[in-house]
Write a protein that holds these residues in place. Structure first.
Motif, PDB file in Angstrom:
ATOM      1  N   TYR A  64      -3.260  -0.216  -3.810  1.00 41.17           N
ATOM      2  CA  TYR A  64      -2.000  -0.652  -3.210  1.00 41.17           C
ATOM      3  C   TYR A  64      -1.125   0.593  -3.078  1.00 41.17           C
ATOM      4  CZ  TYR A  64      -3.388  -5.403  -4.508  1.00 41.17           C
ATOM      5  OH  TYR A  64      -4.042  -6.601  -4.629  1.00 41.17           O
ATOM      6  N   THR A  65      -0.399   0.706  -1.999  1.00 38.24           N
ATOM      7  CA  THR A  65       0.393   1.912  -1.773  1.00 38.24           C
ATOM      8  C   THR A  65       1.887   1.627  -1.683  1.00 38.24           C
ATOM      9  OG1 THR A  65       0.002   1.738   0.606  1.00 38.24           O
ATOM     10  CG2 THR A  65      -1.506   3.154  -0.651  1.00 38.24           C
ATOM     11  N   ASP A  66       2.312   0.501  -2.204  1.00 40.16           N
ATOM     12  CA  ASP A  66       3.728   0.152  -2.204  1.00 40.16           C
ATOM     13  C   ASP A  66       4.561   1.245  -2.887  1.00 40.16           C
ATOM     14  OD1 ASP A  66       1.855  -2.195  -2.509  1.00 40.16           O
ATOM     15  OD2 ASP A  66       3.648  -3.259  -1.848  1.00 40.16           O
ATOM     16  N   GLU A 108       6.128   4.810  -0.973  1.00 35.90           N
ATOM     17  CA  GLU A 108       7.327   4.830  -0.141  1.00 35.90           C
ATOM     18  C   GLU A 108       8.613   4.926  -0.946  1.00 35.90           C
ATOM     19  OE1 GLU A 108       7.037   1.627   2.753  1.00 35.90           O
ATOM     20  OE2 GLU A 108       6.313   3.123   4.167  1.00 35.90           O
ATOM     21  N   THR A 114       3.144   7.527   2.987  1.00 34.00           N
ATOM     22  CA  THR A 114       3.300   6.370   3.862  1.00 34.00           C
ATOM     23  C   THR A 114       2.451   5.205   3.352  1.00 34.00           C
ATOM     24  OG1 THR A 114       3.575   7.872   5.730  1.00 34.00           O
ATOM     25  CG2 THR A 114       3.107   5.577   6.247  1.00 34.00           C
ATOM     26  N   LYS A 115       3.054   4.043   3.291  1.00 38.18           N
ATOM     27  CA  LYS A 115       2.354   2.845   2.833  1.00 38.18           C
ATOM     28  C   LYS A 115       1.223   2.490   3.794  1.00 38.18           C
ATOM     29  CE  LYS A 115       3.039  -1.963   1.612  1.00 38.18           C
ATOM     30  NZ  LYS A 115       3.974  -3.058   1.399  1.00 38.18           N
ATOM     31  N   LYS A 116       0.090   2.116   3.224  1.00 41.22           N
ATOM     32  CA  LYS A 116      -1.077   1.679   3.987  1.00 41.22           C
ATOM     33  C   LYS A 116      -1.524   0.326   3.454  1.00 41.22           C
ATOM     34  CE  LYS A 116      -2.815   6.420   4.451  1.00 41.22           C
ATOM     35  NZ  LYS A 116      -3.961   7.304   4.220  1.00 41.22           N
ATOM     36  N   CYS A 148       8.626   3.719  -9.078  1.00 44.82           N
ATOM     37  CA  CYS A 148       7.308   3.318  -8.589  1.00 44.82           C
ATOM     38  C   CYS A 148       6.670   2.228  -9.443  1.00 44.82           C
ATOM     39  CB  CYS A 148       6.376   4.519  -8.525  1.00 44.82           C
ATOM     40  SG  CYS A 148       6.123   5.336 -10.123  1.00 44.82           S
ATOM     41  N   GLU A 152       6.825  -1.416  -8.451  1.00 45.44           N
ATOM     42  CA  GLU A 152       6.307  -1.650  -7.098  1.00 45.44           C
ATOM     43  C   GLU A 152       4.803  -1.917  -7.083  1.00 45.44           C
ATOM     44  OE1 GLU A 152       8.215  -1.943  -4.349  1.00 45.44           O
ATOM     45  OE2 GLU A 152       9.894  -1.701  -5.728  1.00 45.44           O
TER      46      GLU A 152
END
Length: 112
Positions: A14-16, A19, A82-84, A46, A49
Motif C-alpha cells: 500500500y502506498t498511502d 504522499e 506518488t501513491k500507486k 505515515c 496511513e
C-alpha cells in the motif's frame, strides 16, 4: 527515533504513506516499501496511513533488524513519492505471517 517498514508490507505494498511524507524517505521495491532511517524525521504522519500496520517506530522491541533492513534496501531502491495501487494480492496477503521468507523480492520497484 525513526520509523521502519516491516514484513507486513510485503506482497501488499500500500502506498498511502508516501504522499503524506514531508521528506520523501520512502523507497520502492518490487513488492514492498522501506523507509531510509537517516532521512526519516520521525514526524509519524505515515504510520496511521498504512492499512497493513507495516510502519512501526524503531523503539518497539526487536526493531534493530528492521532498521538495518530498511537502510540496506533504501540505498538500493528508487524513491517513491506518488501513491500507486496496491499489489493485486494485497487484501489476500494482508495480515499473513511469514511473508519475508515466502514472498520478499530484492528487486527494485519503479519509483516515482
Amino acid at each position: 527515533m525513526t520509523y521502519i517498514v516491516n514484513d507486513n508490507c510485503i506482497a501488499c505494498k500500500y502506498t498511502d504513506c508516501v504522499e503524506v511524507c514531508p521528506v520523501d524517505c520512502f523507497y520502492e521495491g518490487e513488492n514492498m516499501l522501506v523507509i531510509h532511517p537517516d532521512e526519516c524525521i520521525d514526524c509519524g504522519v505515515c504510520e496511521p496511513e498504512c492499512p497493513a500496520d507495516a510502519i512501526r517506530p524503531d523503539t518497539e522491541p526487536d526493531m534493530e533488524k528492521w532498521v538495518e533492513f530498511n537502510r540496506k534496501y533504501s540505498e538500493q531502491w528508487p524513491v517513491i513519492v506518488t501513491k500507486k495501487d496496491p499489489l493485486p494480492e494485497a487484501e489476500e496477503r494482508d495480515g499473513e505471517t511469514g511473508k519475508l521468507d515466502k514472498y520478499f523480492s530484492e528487486a527494485p520497484g519503479e519509483g516515482g
